[in-house]
Write a protein that holds these residues in place. Structure first.
Motif, PDB file in Angstrom:
ATOM      1  N   GLU A  62       0.816  -1.212   0.000  1.00 49.53           N
ATOM      2  CA  GLU A  62       0.000   0.000   0.000  1.00 49.53           C
ATOM      3  C   GLU A  62       0.841   1.248   0.000  1.00 49.53           C
ATOM      4  N   ARG A  63       2.030   1.133   0.574  1.00 53.31           N
ATOM      5  CA  ARG A  63       2.870   2.331   0.711  1.00 53.31           C
ATOM      6  C   ARG A  63       3.881   2.453  -0.413  1.00 53.31           C
ATOM      7  N   ILE A  64       3.658   1.720  -1.510  1.00 55.83           N
ATOM      8  CA  ILE A  64       4.469   1.977  -2.706  1.00 55.83           C
ATOM      9  C   ILE A  64       4.229   3.418  -3.113  1.00 55.83           C
ATOM     10  N   VAL A 147      -5.490   8.805   3.233  1.00 59.23           N
ATOM     11  CA  VAL A 147      -4.718   8.438   2.044  1.00 59.23           C
ATOM     12  C   VAL A 147      -4.202   6.997   2.092  1.00 59.23           C
ATOM     13  N   ILE A 148      -3.927   6.512   3.271  1.00 60.38           N
ATOM     14  CA  ILE A 148      -3.490   5.117   3.415  1.00 60.38           C
ATOM     15  C   ILE A 148      -4.601   4.406   4.172  1.00 60.38           C
ATOM     16  N   PHE A 149      -5.150   3.328   3.577  1.00 59.94           N
ATOM     17  CA  PHE A 149      -6.394   2.794   4.135  1.00 59.94           C
ATOM     18  C   PHE A 149      -6.248   1.469   4.885  1.00 59.94           C
TER      19      PHE A 149
ATOM     20  N   SER B  15      12.348  10.828   0.023  1.00 57.64           N
ATOM     21  CA  SER B  15      12.125   9.386  -0.144  1.00 57.64           C
ATOM     22  C   SER B  15      10.918   8.880   0.636  1.00 57.64           C
ATOM     23  N   SER B  16       9.793   9.533   0.476  1.00 57.10           N
ATOM     24  CA  SER B  16       8.600   9.075   1.167  1.00 57.10           C
ATOM     25  C   SER B  16       7.730   8.289   0.201  1.00 57.10           C
ATOM     26  N   CYS B  17       6.535   7.907   0.659  1.00 59.35           N
ATOM     27  CA  CYS B  17       5.651   7.158  -0.221  1.00 59.35           C
ATOM     28  C   CYS B  17       4.655   8.099  -0.874  1.00 59.35           C
ATOM     29  N   ASN B  18       4.753   9.413  -0.628  1.00 55.84           N
ATOM     30  CA  ASN B  18       3.812  10.330  -1.247  1.00 55.84           C
ATOM     31  C   ASN B  18       2.616  10.620  -0.378  1.00 55.84           C
ATOM     32  N   GLY B  19       2.266   9.690   0.489  1.00 59.34           N
ATOM     33  CA  GLY B  19       1.080   9.843   1.332  1.00 59.34           C
ATOM     34  C   GLY B  19       1.178  11.101   2.161  1.00 59.34           C
ATOM     35  N   CYS B  20       2.318  11.275   2.824  1.00 60.01           N
ATOM     36  CA  CYS B  20       2.473  12.447   3.672  1.00 60.01           C
ATOM     37  C   CYS B  20       2.602  13.722   2.843  1.00 60.01           C
ATOM     38  N   ASP B  21       3.177  13.591   1.650  1.00 62.50           N
ATOM     39  CA  ASP B  21       3.344  14.791   0.819  1.00 62.50           C
ATOM     40  C   ASP B  21       2.008  15.370   0.412  1.00 62.50           C
ATOM     41  N   VAL B  81       7.817  15.113   9.026  1.00 59.58           N
ATOM     42  CA  VAL B  81       6.399  14.770   8.907  1.00 59.58           C
ATOM     43  C   VAL B  81       6.216  13.296   8.575  1.00 59.58           C
ATOM     44  N   GLY B  82       5.501  12.599   9.424  1.00 58.00           N
ATOM     45  CA  GLY B  82       5.224  11.181   9.177  1.00 58.00           C
ATOM     46  C   GLY B  82       6.209  10.276   9.895  1.00 58.00           C
ATOM     47  N   VAL B  83       5.745   9.060  10.137  1.00 57.93           N
ATOM     48  CA  VAL B  83       6.578   8.106  10.864  1.00 57.93           C
ATOM     49  C   VAL B  83       7.889   7.831  10.132  1.00 57.93           C
ATOM     50  N   CYS B  84       7.797   7.762   8.801  1.00 55.06           N
ATOM     51  CA  CYS B  84       8.999   7.554   7.993  1.00 55.06           C
ATOM     52  C   CYS B  84      10.073   8.564   8.326  1.00 55.06           C
ATOM     53  N   ALA B  85       9.664   9.829   8.372  1.00 53.90           N
ATOM     54  CA  ALA B  85      10.625  10.900   8.598  1.00 53.90           C
ATOM     55  C   ALA B  85      11.110  10.879  10.043  1.00 53.90           C
ATOM     56  N   GLY B  89      10.049   4.370   9.936  1.00 58.01           N
ATOM     57  CA  GLY B  89       8.723   3.766   9.848  1.00 58.01           C
ATOM     58  C   GLY B  89       8.728   2.398   9.209  1.00 58.01           C
ATOM     59  N   ILE B  90       7.783   2.196   8.314  1.00 59.25           N
ATOM     60  CA  ILE B  90       7.617   0.886   7.707  1.00 59.25           C
ATOM     61  C   ILE B  90       8.809   0.541   6.809  1.00 59.25           C
ATOM     62  N   PHE B  91       9.532   1.543   6.361  1.00 58.30           N
ATOM     63  CA  PHE B  91      10.673   1.290   5.470  1.00 58.30           C
ATOM     64  C   PHE B  91      11.990   1.173   6.232  1.00 58.30           C
ATOM     65  N   LYS B  92      11.923   1.161   7.544  1.00 59.35           N
ATOM     66  CA  LYS B  92      13.147   1.170   8.346  1.00 59.35           C
ATOM     67  C   LYS B  92      14.122   0.074   7.924  1.00 59.35           C
ATOM     68  N   PRO B 112       3.955  12.648  14.125  1.00 56.64           N
ATOM     69  CA  PRO B 112       3.746  11.223  13.890  1.00 56.64           C
ATOM     70  C   PRO B 112       2.569  10.967  12.952  1.00 56.64           C
ATOM     71  N   GLY B 113       2.382   9.720  12.592  1.00 55.49           N
ATOM     72  CA  GLY B 113       1.235   9.339  11.770  1.00 55.49           C
ATOM     73  C   GLY B 113       1.698   8.741  10.465  1.00 55.49           C
ATOM     74  N   CYS B 114       0.935   7.775   9.976  1.00 55.07           N
ATOM     75  CA  CYS B 114       1.262   7.164   8.693  1.00 55.07           C
ATOM     76  C   CYS B 114      -0.061   6.957   7.969  1.00 55.07           C
ATOM     77  N   ALA B 115      -0.496   7.839   7.104  1.00 55.40           N
ATOM     78  CA  ALA B 115       0.057   9.147   6.854  1.00 55.40           C
ATOM     79  C   ALA B 115      -0.281  10.125   7.989  1.00 55.40           C
ATOM     80  N   ALA B 116       0.619  11.099   8.185  1.00 52.50           N
ATOM     81  CA  ALA B 116       0.354  12.138   9.174  1.00 52.50           C
ATOM     82  C   ALA B 116      -0.909  12.879   8.769  1.00 52.50           C
TER      83      ALA B 116
HETATM   84  S1  SF4 Z   1       4.751   7.945   7.104  1.00 55.01           S
HETATM   85 FE1  SF4 Z   1       3.484   6.492   5.962  1.00 55.01          FE
HETATM   86  S2  SF4 Z   1       2.236   7.779   4.613  1.00 55.01           S
HETATM   87 FE2  SF4 Z   1       3.929   9.041   5.324  1.00 55.01          FE
HETATM   88  S3  SF4 Z   1       5.485   8.877   3.754  1.00 55.01           S
HETATM   89 FE3  SF4 Z   1       5.913   7.293   5.294  1.00 55.01          FE
HETATM   90  S4  SF4 Z   1       4.879   5.439   4.587  1.00 55.01           S
HETATM   91 FE4  SF4 Z   1       4.043   7.172   3.449  1.00 55.01          FE
END
Ligand code: SF4
Lengths: 359, 149
Positions: A62-64, A147-149, B15-21, B81-85, B89-92, B112-116
């Motif tokens: 989902e997070r691609i 945005v992420i579900f 290098s995020s997933c776009n969600g937070c952007d 912004v976001g757990v990644c930053a 986060g999930i990409f750790k 925090p937040g994914c997405a924030a």
């Molecule tokens: S925190 Fe979640 S939504 Fe935000 S950029 Fe990282 S993976 Fe994407």
């Protein structure tokens, strides 16, 4: 004599929400060549399959990309379901279809906004994004996220929409349709918009075919291909035709995407009328073994998911080919010979999603 | 809270997933609309007071982020912004992720937040504004004392 120079574009640039770098070789104001360099968003998430099991990997898939997050999750799940011979319940298929189309609307509205921003029409940008918020509100109501579900899982979906919610949603879609009609008028008839988009960056049918373009970028050059016709989720039971245009310029791409939003609203209405009662997810037992190719139509075009499993809980390989990757050669072609001022618009009209491309 | 100036912010996708952007952009557009508080989005680091970064930063992005930061005038605040930053986060565990913005820059505020969520991002920006004031005061005191010395 004309002067040759090289102008760097990006990775940080006001019109780009995401980082990509282009070296533009100019002759006076004319672009001769564009040399891309990518890798700013490469995370290496395909390799995460070695660390997360195939159920957990849904969250990574989902997070691609945060814009098509639902479809990435669904594409991955469908591939695994095909390997494991899991039959997804019809209700889940319909729900997936509705969420898919909602994602398409939200993605296209986002793109329309960014396009307006690229040619400096600030209020049009704001209007598009205002409408998009309504879709996000509906996502929040039905899935809990904006945005992420995380609503997909292998075997089906996690959440349901009851009758009342669907009825509410349909009302909102009626509103959106009305408002979009007003916006469409500006997008397609306004003098300023026309002068920025018409005859800019033409991609012929032949070129689109040879360069392997996908999605609205290809359809606006006159090739009527739509992966939804392949019949995943509930699409075989819905009535629609791929939307095309023969012109192949930026205006056509804008036109095709706008008409696709109306089509998506129509598809949601059809799906809401036909949705059957029943289970939300099928039981999944054991571990997958085998491989599968899954092709889905995302807002930006065809995405391919290849999954190879070895009978343990960790998959061997996941490979994703995303639409922007397929569209980059086409974009570089349209950049050749254009004016420097048109570069942002040309980059935007393929609707680039860099985080998909680089994963 | 009293805001002594309109903070301008710059956003960069590390290098995020776009969600937070897109959530950062959603803050700047109708419904959330932080522009009514005088917060403006700028693409020019030389105009920016607040640096919003999303994503866990990869090897190729690290020098870009550092350069953008160094181009911003003092005082400046960095918001992750976001757990990644915040920590990857999930990409750790990804091989190409350094694991959070604080591996390359001093981060002042973590959202925090994914997405924030936009509310959380706005909260982060409001805190950043308060911090900006503090930093400004400290900076001017420093200048005064260095003149006296
Ligand atoms: S925190 Fe979640 S939504 Fe935000 S950029 Fe990282 S993976 Fe994407």
């Amino acid at each position: 004599m004309s002067v040759r120079s090289v102008v760097p574009f990006g990775p940080q640039h006001p019109v780009l929400p995401e980082p990509i770098h282009l070296d533009l070789v100019l002759e006076d104001e004319k672009v001769i060549e564009a040399i891309p360099s990518i890798g700013f968003v490469h995370r290496g998430l395909e390799k995460l399959v070695e660390k997360k099991d195939f159920q957990e990997y849904v969250y990574v898939a989902e997070r691609i990309c945060g814009i098509c997050s639902f479809m990435h999750g669904m594409g991955y799940c469908s591939a695994v379901e095909n390997i494991m011979d899991v039959v997804v319940p019809p209700r889940a298929n319909y729900l997936r279809t509705i969420w898919c189309e909602m994602s398409r609307i939200h993605s296209h509205l986002l793109w329309l906004g960014l396009l307006a921003d690229a040619f400096g029409f600030e209020s049009l940008f704001m209007q598009s994004w205002r409408m998009r918020e309504k879709i996000l509100d509906m996502f929040e109501m039905s899935t809990g996220g904006r945005v992420i579900f995380s609503v997909n899982k292998v075997g089906g979906v996690r959440k349901d929409m009851d009758k009342e919610m669907l009825r509410e949603f349909l009302k909102v879609f009626d509103d959106i349709e009305q408002e979009l009609k007003v916006l469409t008028k500006t997008f397609l008839e306004d003098y300023a918009v026309n002068s920025r988009l018409r005859d800019v960056g033409v991609l012929t049918k032949q070129q689109a075919h040879e360069l392997g373009a996908v999605g609205p970028f290809m359809r606006s050059s006159g090739i009527a291909l739509d992966n939804r016709k392949l019949g995943y989720a509930a699409y075989p039971e819905l009535d629609f035709e791929p939307i095309t245009s023969d012109v192949g310029d930026c205006y056509a791409r804008c036109d095709v995407r706008i008409r696709e939003i109306f089509q998506s609203i129509d598809l949601i209405r059809q799906a809401a009328a036909k949705i059957p009662e029943g289970e939300l997810a099928a039981a999944v037992k054991g571990f997958p073994q085998g491989e599968h190719f899954m092709r889905v139509e995302q807002p930006r075009g065809e995405a391919i998911y290849y999954v190879k499993a070895n009978g343990t809980k960790f998959l061997d390989r996941v490979r994703v080919r995303t639409p922007t990757f397929a569209n980059l050669p086409g974009m570089l072609e349209t950049l050749k010979g254009c004016q420097l001022a048109d570069v942002p618009i040309l980059i935007l009209t393929i609707d680039p999603c860099i985080s998909c491309t680089e994963r | 809270m009293k805001v002594s100036k309109s903070p301008w912010l710059m956003h960069y996708d590390g290098s995020s997933c776009n969600g937070c952007d897109i959530e950062v952009l959603a803050c700047l557009t109708p419904v959330y609309d932080v522009e009514r508080f005088g917060v403006m989005n700028t693409g020019n680091p030389k105009h920016a007071d607040i640096f919003l970064i999303t994503g866990g930063i990869n090897a190729q992005n690290a020098p870009v982020v550092k350069q953008l930061y160094s181009q911003m005038p003092n005082p400046k605040v960095v918001v992750a912004v976001g757990v990644c930053a915040c920590n990857g986060g999930i990409f750790k565990e990804c091989y190409n992720i350094l694991g959070g913005v604080d591996t390359v820059l001093p981060v002042d505020i973590y959202v925090p937040g994914c997405a924030a969520r936009p509310e959380a991002i706005i909260d982060g920006v409001v805190r950043a504004v308060a911090l900006l004031d503090e930093k400004k005061k400290a900076l001017s005191q420093e200048q005064v004392s260095s003149k006296e010395a």
